[in-house]
Design a protein around this motif. Structure first.
Motif, mmCIF file in Angstrom:
data_model
loop_
_atom_site.group_PDB
_atom_site.id
_atom_site.type_symbol
_atom_site.label_atom_id
_atom_site.label_comp_id
_atom_site.label_asym_id
_atom_site.label_seq_id
_atom_site.Cartn_x
_atom_site.Cartn_y
_atom_site.Cartn_z
ATOM 1 N N CYS A 22 0.889 -1.258 -0.081
ATOM 2 C CA CYS A 22 0.127 0.096 -0.138
ATOM 3 C C CYS A 22 0.798 1.327 0.036
ATOM 4 N N ASP A 59 -1.729 -3.282 -3.692
ATOM 5 C CA ASP A 59 -3.100 -3.516 -3.337
ATOM 6 C C ASP A 59 -3.738 -2.653 -4.655
ATOM 7 N N TYR A 134 -4.831 -0.098 4.739
ATOM 8 C CA TYR A 134 -5.335 -1.472 4.347
ATOM 9 C C TYR A 134 -6.494 -1.915 4.719
#
Length: 163
Positions: A22, A59, A134
């Motif tokens: 991320c 991600d 996240y």
């Protein structure tokens, strides 16, 4: 704190978060774009303090947020920080205090002065840590971008300064 850094000599930068899916890949993508815009020649990479996402792409939410601002995540894959990274990179930028502590535990003697919090370069935010988005929603990924863009601009300004 960072007086010993000769910013104009920085040629290799490593961005580090926990999982490297991320925050640190976002920092790598943003800084790569901004360095190119500012005609800086610098080698960039990102890594995580844990290796559970090794070889994964960033991600999808980080990519979506970054792509919406024109950043590219091509060829970025998660990996774990290695002991060799401390010798290979001129500066290692941690996304939060826990990453900073973990890096200092892993770093061989003599390399601690290379490890810093990335947000110490932010000029428009008082935050010192890039929060992990996240487990949150899209707003968290956009905020990460805001922080990373600001810190990137601040570091690039130092790298471009004459002194």
């Amino acid at each position: 704190m960072t007086e010993h850094i000769v910013y104009k000599d920085i040629k290799r930068i490593l961005f580090v978060c926990m999982g490297n899916i991320c925050r640190s890949p976002t920092a790598e993508a943003v800084f790569r774009d901004k360095a190119t815009q500012n005609k800086l020649t610098v080698s960039l990479d990102s890594a995580g303090t844990i290796g559970s996402h090794a070889r994964e792409k960033p991600d999808h939410r980080a990519q979506k947020a970054g792509n919406s601002r024109g950043y590219k995540f091509d060829n970025i894959r998660a990996r774990k920080v290695t002991v060799e990274d401390f010798a290979d990179f001129d500066i290692i930028l941690a996304m939060d205090e826990q990453n900073l502590r973990d890096l200092k535990k892993l770093a061989p003697a003599g390399y601690h002065d290379k490890i810093h919090l990335f947000l110490q370069y932010a000029e428009n935010f008082e935050d010192m840590e890039v929060p992990d988005p996240y487990y949150g929603g899209a707003r968290g990924f956009k905020y990460v971008l805001d922080l990373v863009e600001d810190a990137s601009d601040g570091l690039i300004k130092k790298m471009k300064a004459k002194s």
